[in-house]
Scaffold this motif. Sequence first.
Motif, PDB file in Angstrom:
ATOM      1  N   PRO A  76      -8.042  21.380   5.496  1.00 50.38           N
ATOM      2  CA  PRO A  76      -8.743  21.961   4.448  1.00 50.38           C
ATOM      3  C   PRO A  76      -8.020  22.854   3.328  1.00 50.38           C
ATOM      4  CG  PRO A  76      -9.970  22.411   6.416  1.00 50.38           C
ATOM      5  CD  PRO A  76      -8.624  22.149   6.878  1.00 50.38           C
ATOM      6  N   GLY A  77      -6.895  23.819   3.946  1.00 44.62           N
ATOM      7  CA  GLY A  77      -6.225  24.734   2.983  1.00 44.62           C
ATOM      8  C   GLY A  77      -4.964  24.037   2.678  1.00 44.62           C
ATOM      9  N   THR A  78      -4.297  23.130   3.256  1.00 46.68           N
ATOM     10  CA  THR A  78      -3.079  22.540   2.613  1.00 46.68           C
ATOM     11  C   THR A  78      -3.161  21.148   2.105  1.00 46.68           C
ATOM     12  OG1 THR A  78      -2.335  22.022   4.835  1.00 46.68           O
ATOM     13  CG2 THR A  78      -1.709  24.346   4.123  1.00 46.68           C
ATOM     14  N   MET A  79      -4.043  20.587   2.803  1.00 46.07           N
ATOM     15  CA  MET A  79      -3.835  19.091   2.597  1.00 46.07           C
ATOM     16  C   MET A  79      -5.377  18.476   2.541  1.00 46.07           C
ATOM     17  SD  MET A  79      -2.149  16.520   1.156  1.00 46.07           S
ATOM     18  CE  MET A  79      -0.545  17.576   1.531  1.00 46.07           C
ATOM     19  N   PRO A  80      -6.401  18.741   1.654  1.00 44.05           N
ATOM     20  CA  PRO A  80      -7.634  18.307   1.877  1.00 44.05           C
ATOM     21  C   PRO A  80      -7.765  16.863   1.989  1.00 44.05           C
ATOM     22  CG  PRO A  80      -7.411  19.837  -0.106  1.00 44.05           C
ATOM     23  CD  PRO A  80      -6.069  19.414   0.421  1.00 44.05           C
ATOM     24  N   GLN A  81      -8.679  16.305   2.962  1.00 44.16           N
ATOM     25  CA  GLN A  81      -8.988  14.773   2.822  1.00 44.16           C
ATOM     26  C   GLN A  81      -9.293  14.204   1.607  1.00 44.16           C
ATOM     27  OE1 GLN A  81     -11.948  13.381   5.664  1.00 44.16           O
ATOM     28  NE2 GLN A  81     -10.736  11.500   5.950  1.00 44.16           N
ATOM     29  N   ASP A  82      -9.821  14.891   0.774  1.00 44.04           N
ATOM     30  CA  ASP A  82     -10.406  14.249  -0.543  1.00 44.04           C
ATOM     31  C   ASP A  82      -9.127  13.925  -1.188  1.00 44.04           C
ATOM     32  OD1 ASP A  82     -12.976  15.082   0.290  1.00 44.04           O
ATOM     33  OD2 ASP A  82     -13.324  16.645  -1.457  1.00 44.04           O
ATOM     34  N   VAL A  83      -8.286  14.747  -1.160  1.00 45.95           N
ATOM     35  CA  VAL A  83      -6.897  14.437  -1.999  1.00 45.95           C
ATOM     36  C   VAL A  83      -6.441  13.044  -1.282  1.00 45.95           C
ATOM     37  CG1 VAL A  83      -4.419  14.996  -2.634  1.00 45.95           C
ATOM     38  CG2 VAL A  83      -6.595  16.805  -2.594  1.00 45.95           C
ATOM     39  N   LEU A  84      -6.347  12.958  -0.055  1.00 51.72           N
ATOM     40  CA  LEU A  84      -6.007  11.754   0.510  1.00 51.72           C
ATOM     41  C   LEU A  84      -6.428  10.528   0.320  1.00 51.72           C
ATOM     42  CD1 LEU A  84      -4.625  13.339   3.724  1.00 51.72           C
ATOM     43  CD2 LEU A  84      -3.158  12.655   2.240  1.00 51.72           C
ATOM     44  N   ILE A  85      -7.710  10.811   0.240  1.00 57.52           N
ATOM     45  CA  ILE A  85      -8.798   9.407   0.106  1.00 57.52           C
ATOM     46  C   ILE A  85      -8.641   9.095  -1.471  1.00 57.52           C
ATOM     47  CG2 ILE A  85     -11.066   8.712  -0.285  1.00 57.52           C
ATOM     48  CD1 ILE A  85     -11.775  10.143   2.309  1.00 57.52           C
ATOM     49  N   GLY A  86      -8.592  10.041  -2.581  1.00 54.92           N
ATOM     50  CA  GLY A  86      -8.520   9.839  -3.590  1.00 54.92           C
ATOM     51  C   GLY A  86      -6.991   8.849  -4.034  1.00 54.92           C
ATOM     52  N   MET A  87      -5.937   9.232  -3.264  1.00 59.02           N
ATOM     53  CA  MET A  87      -4.619   8.474  -3.515  1.00 59.02           C
ATOM     54  C   MET A  87      -5.064   6.902  -2.886  1.00 59.02           C
ATOM     55  SD  MET A  87      -2.025  10.689  -3.880  1.00 59.02           S
ATOM     56  CE  MET A  87      -3.066  10.883  -5.067  1.00 59.02           C
ATOM     57  N   PHE A  88      -5.858   6.811  -1.797  1.00 58.45           N
ATOM     58  CA  PHE A  88      -5.973   5.627  -1.180  1.00 58.45           C
ATOM     59  C   PHE A  88      -6.799   4.715  -2.246  1.00 58.45           C
ATOM     60  CE2 PHE A  88      -8.669   2.547   1.058  1.00 58.45           C
ATOM     61  CZ  PHE A  88      -7.632   1.933   1.684  1.00 58.45           C
TER      62      PHE A  88
ATOM     63  N   LEU B 244       0.818  -1.140   0.151  1.00 55.28           N
ATOM     64  CA  LEU B 244      -0.068  -0.083  -0.172  1.00 55.28           C
ATOM     65  C   LEU B 244       0.779   1.214  -0.136  1.00 55.28           C
ATOM     66  CD1 LEU B 244      -2.768   1.375   0.326  1.00 55.28           C
ATOM     67  CD2 LEU B 244      -2.676   1.291   2.633  1.00 55.28           C
ATOM     68  N   ARG B 245       1.802   1.255   0.788  1.00 53.43           N
ATOM     69  CA  ARG B 245       2.719   2.420   0.919  1.00 53.43           C
ATOM     70  C   ARG B 245       3.477   2.625  -0.512  1.00 53.43           C
ATOM     71  NH1 ARG B 245       6.063   4.479   5.272  1.00 53.43           N
ATOM     72  NH2 ARG B 245       5.547   2.594   6.731  1.00 53.43           N
ATOM     73  N   ALA B 246       3.826   1.698  -1.115  1.00 54.53           N
ATOM     74  CA  ALA B 246       4.483   1.656  -2.383  1.00 54.53           C
ATOM     75  C   ALA B 246       3.541   2.093  -3.374  1.00 54.53           C
ATOM     76  CB  ALA B 246       4.994   0.402  -2.827  1.00 54.53           C
ATOM     77  N   GLU B 247       2.248   1.811  -3.264  1.00 52.50           N
ATOM     78  CA  GLU B 247       1.308   2.009  -4.470  1.00 52.50           C
ATOM     79  C   GLU B 247       0.781   3.661  -4.092  1.00 52.50           C
ATOM     80  OE1 GLU B 247       0.626   0.849  -7.064  1.00 52.50           O
ATOM     81  OE2 GLU B 247       1.580  -1.252  -6.785  1.00 52.50           O
ATOM     82  N   LEU B 248       0.713   4.077  -2.803  1.00 51.56           N
ATOM     83  CA  LEU B 248       0.447   5.285  -2.693  1.00 51.56           C
ATOM     84  C   LEU B 248       1.299   6.264  -3.182  1.00 51.56           C
ATOM     85  CD1 LEU B 248      -0.834   4.971   1.401  1.00 51.56           C
ATOM     86  CD2 LEU B 248      -2.143   5.816  -0.787  1.00 51.56           C
ATOM     87  N   LEU B 249       2.710   6.147  -2.953  1.00 52.63           N
ATOM     88  CA  LEU B 249       3.621   7.002  -3.344  1.00 52.63           C
ATOM     89  C   LEU B 249       3.663   6.898  -4.897  1.00 52.63           C
ATOM     90  CD1 LEU B 249       6.316   6.338  -0.890  1.00 52.63           C
ATOM     91  CD2 LEU B 249       4.842   8.323  -1.032  1.00 52.63           C
ATOM     92  N   VAL B 250       3.607   5.617  -5.385  1.00 44.69           N
ATOM     93  CA  VAL B 250       3.202   5.715  -7.073  1.00 44.69           C
ATOM     94  C   VAL B 250       2.290   6.952  -7.478  1.00 44.69           C
ATOM     95  CG1 VAL B 250       2.592   4.498  -8.782  1.00 44.69           C
ATOM     96  CG2 VAL B 250       4.204   3.570  -7.333  1.00 44.69           C
ATOM     97  N   ALA B 251       0.954   6.609  -6.781  1.00 47.47           N
ATOM     98  CA  ALA B 251      -0.268   7.451  -7.170  1.00 47.47           C
ATOM     99  C   ALA B 251       0.061   8.855  -6.864  1.00 47.47           C
ATOM    100  CB  ALA B 251      -1.555   7.035  -6.406  1.00 47.47           C
TER     101      ALA B 251
END
Lengths: 429, 449, 393
Positions: free
Chosen positions: B165-177, B97-104
């Motif tokens: 919300p300003g610097t690192m929205p959760q949507d972005v993180l979830i999108g990666m996941f 997962l770690r590897a794929e997250l970084l790829v994404a």
Amino acid sequence: MTETVPAQRDASMALQKKILGEHYHALAQAPETGAKTAYTFVPGNLTELIRSFDMLPVLPEINALQSGMRKQSGDFVREAEKLGHSEDVCTYVKCDIGMLKGGNIGPTGEHIPDPDLLLLSYTGCFTFMKWFELLKQEYDCEIAMLHVPYQGGGEITQEMVDYIVRQLEESVIPKLEKVTGKSFDEDAVSERLALSAQAEEDFVYVLESAKHRPSPIDGYFGGVFYIGPIFSAFRGTQAGIDYYQALRSEVDARIAAGKGPVTPAGEVTDERYRLVVEGPPNWTHFREFWKMFYEENAVCVASTYTKVGGLYDRGFRHDPSKPLESLARYCLGCYTNLNLPQRVDLISDYVREYSADGFLINSVKSCNSFSAGQLVILREVEERTGVPGGFIESDLVDPRYFSAANIKNRLESYLQMIEQRRQPVGATG
Amino acid sequence: MNGLDCWVGIDLGSTTTKAVILDSEGAILGRGITNSRSNYDVACAVARAEAFVDARFALARRTLEADAELAPRTELLLPVIAASFAEAKHGAALDALRAELLVAARNDFYKSWQPALDRVLGEIVDEMEVRAPALFVPGAERKSDFFRDLASSSFMQLSEEAADPGTMPQDVLIGMFDKAIIKVENQELEVSFEEHVGQALDRLLEAAGLEAGERARAAELMEYAVGMPLQERAHVGTGYGRARLPFPKASIRSEILCHGLGAHATFPSTRTVLDIGGQDTKAIQVDERGIVTGFQMNDRCAAGCGRYLGYIADEMNLGVHELGPMAMKSTRKVKINSTCTVFAGAELRDRLNLGQQREDILAGLHRAIMLRAMSLLARSGGVHDDFTFTGGVARNPAAVRALRELVTENYGERKINISAASIYTGALGAAIFARRAEDADESTEEAAA
Amino acid sequence: MASTVEELVARAEALALDVDLTGVAAWKEADPARRVVGYLPVFVPIEIITAAGMHPVGIIGGTDQVEIIRGDAYFQSYICHIPRSVVELGLSGRLDVCDGFLFPSTCDVIRNMSGIWKLEFPDKYVKYVDVPQNFDPEIGGNWWRHEITSLRADLEKLGEIEITDESMWTAIALHDENRRLLRNLYDLRSERPWLAPTSEVYLMQRAGLVLPVQEHNELLREYTEAATNSDRPLMDNSRIVLAGAFCEQPPLGLLRTLERAGCWIVDDDLLLGPRMITEPIIDPEGPVGDPVDALVKAFLDKAAAASFIYIDEKVKGAELADMVDKRQAEGVIFAAPSFCDPALLDRPMLARALDERGISHISMKYSENTGQFQTIREQAGTFADALKLWSDA
């Protein structure tokens, strides 16, 4: 009945294509030749009477199923729904309305002329009436209604026959005379009825050939081609007689050679399942649907759909000696005009007469006349015959209602069940 | 060493894929389950691998139990080995997962969030690793056995904490996941059974639960169990996605037949089987040999299937497994008319707005679903003794309760079988078919000879 | 002392929701010779049942009260709801009180149900009643005369009685009176809908399905009088005609929702069967000639337009548009049961006729057990507001 013929063609197929093409061409030429057209339905059609006035019949159901096979029906149905037709109702109707709005181009690519007469044979299906009421709003033409009573009591009574004959005499024939300017000629009708009866003999012979093992024909997927001429414009014509003679000789040759039915992928060489089928086929995925059967070497030996235009195999023949009464009895006897107990009897008889391993219901969403009560038919026929019933669902010409995966899943399960049940008691599956 | 013959059945369902392994006596040697994914081949391989691991455990158990000295220690040893193995598997998946997250995160689309994105993702996975062991303490409660579910729930929580919300929205993180997890699921992760048995035994030794002599004996026995060749003689596939299995046609059986036979094998007096899976519902009648005599499946509509419960769970922001227990708390009857998945959400909100209790509405929904099942049962020929209920929904207590009530109301008292392993019924039937088919072949060969 | 509106409504509601037919069963038990004949929607010549001294019972479904278990096993998901609930009622024994069943030619589903009944209930009298689609007195008229005559003979056999012309005329008079009272009530509702709202008028009608006609006439009289004299305050809503609900009935909640959303239903085709004949069958001078002829003539000349009767030379939708004008309604709500062929196939034609006359309309679907009305409330509310804006403009 269609242009889309199996890949392996018989001579009869080519013949059918030829006469159909000629018919559609004659229709397209009607504005020039002055020929009059009557729109009418397959069940209870009065082809001999129509032709005795030199009118050309147009069958909207056939146009709709052709559109289905040619993958055009989806657009037509959606077009009708855009115009306010409910998604819940018969897709033949919507397909026809959609085709009409799109310029009424027939299956051969030629224009189908507007009707001079809407001849509503109200046989076995309530929706027919609505269909012609809808068409009546689209065309400025004569309309004639022929109300055919339902066999609610399970029999054809003299009152029913009289009612229809009176309607023919007092209502339908005067309309035909008015539209064509010709007088009714009973002898001309009788002559055509005699021709019909001749073709009907050969047609029944073909249907009943499926009693052989292996069956030389598929009485459902192949059957819909065999019924084409006799259910539509070619009853009472020499072309119809020629077609059924040719078909009969082909079938005889197959029986002599011990051959199975022709399918788009060649002959069925190892008949494994003999099925009786109830309900119309799906047209939008006709080939895919058929393939699911022949891939498993399942042959449909008899079907009820091939009786919607008359139960000739139960003995009915058009009778030139009593033309109008004969037409009345024909209308009354079509399959969808039978009550449920009669349908159960007929299917049970087919299972026995055709030595079937099972019977399968294709329940189509569009057609309540067929579908309402099929689950009762399923149980009753199972109880009476002891063979297992199968049940699949699709639609006539709405591609949205054909789920190949779902149907294949059920069909495979069903056939494997038949196979498993063949194991003698005591053996393990 | 002589190998052990075995036969494999695979049930490729719409939600989960199951595998069952039988030994030469027809006893179940191993079971495996995984969530079905876009890639059926992988789902099939993973379920099969899981089943073979499970078979190793079964062999280990058999070996331990047969050993006079260590037999009493079996219940101490096996759970620890199992937990250790599960944890190692989880760890390998986290690495992936770690590897794929970084790829994404390399995607240009996320450039503006870098380099913070890499760091935050790394920190989240670090924390997931820290929390992982607690999930695998023997006897620990896990919400699911699937990596996707476990990872998803902790990623949601951790990403919420890490997000800004300003610097690192959760949507972005979830999108990666979401991108990464699909990749991870479609990898077959190699985790050596042997290696982890060793680790587990060391751990036991450290925990002073095991003496050195015992450890040596255990290691010897485990080596035997681990080393025993499992010879797959034949396999049969079934299930909704069976046509996509890379098996020849002769090795594929309809799910109806497999369910009927599987239920018969588990409960030999079964005459009626109801299976409610994710995508469809089946009512099956079988005879005294387990041969199907009639069946009905639901129509196009998803109402009455497990999928419907999924919609409801989404609508209520709950996990599917939470629905049943919550419905069991119902105190008042609420009648739900719409089992249409399209309307279910609207009706739910409507009723909540009217002030009806969630528990009561859920109980009503469960009854509504079971009503659909009842009509299929009626179509197929009714409910006869014994009646067996299988499939994922059979694990839902509220569904079982509603079914019991309805069966009693309509058919009188019936014996209702539900086994904990009911989800494997189809795969079990398939494995039996595999075993029988081979028997049949052999007897033909013998006759020929 | 006369009953209040509330008492009468409560009584009617109890009758309307009596899916167990307890009242009918009590009537039958009073005399072993008594017979009950059930009929499905829409139209049967109900007078003959009354003339036979039998209790006609309108079988219209299971409302939203009956849980469907066995009924669903009989019909695919794309078939309307009423046959499921009627089968459920039949198989659960709740129709055992009926000795016979009439299935009229409403649509293919009800037609085929006649066959289901023959197979499922072989001991009961079952008849499919085929109304003529030809309206020539000598042709379609003769056919209808034959249907009526054979029904009469069948009921004579069923009841082991003779149905005399005299009892036929008496029955016709009772049903003429019933239809007159219903028309009166509809007129009252149209004139002052706040006095007799549809949610009540409908219950009064529906109660009639399970009452002998004499008792129903009494109930209608009492309610009409009590409602006329009640002091309910005037409420100004939009006036609409409801169309499409002639067979499977909407749940009460739907009718109430429409009213709460600001629509007075000032005419409708709910429970159309008993109101199909729109004028008295008996001439003002009194009965003349053969009562069967009178029934035949009534169907040919005095029947309301309906989807299941062929349009022939008439203009589709004209009667609906005329009804809108007559009732000074502002719009039409098509409310049809899901999968109802006759209603849904008619809808585009009716809509076209309304469009040509500049009458607004909206369309919705329901089933007898629809349980949620949020969407309907919003839709009807918006329509009512729009109609108001139009009429104010």
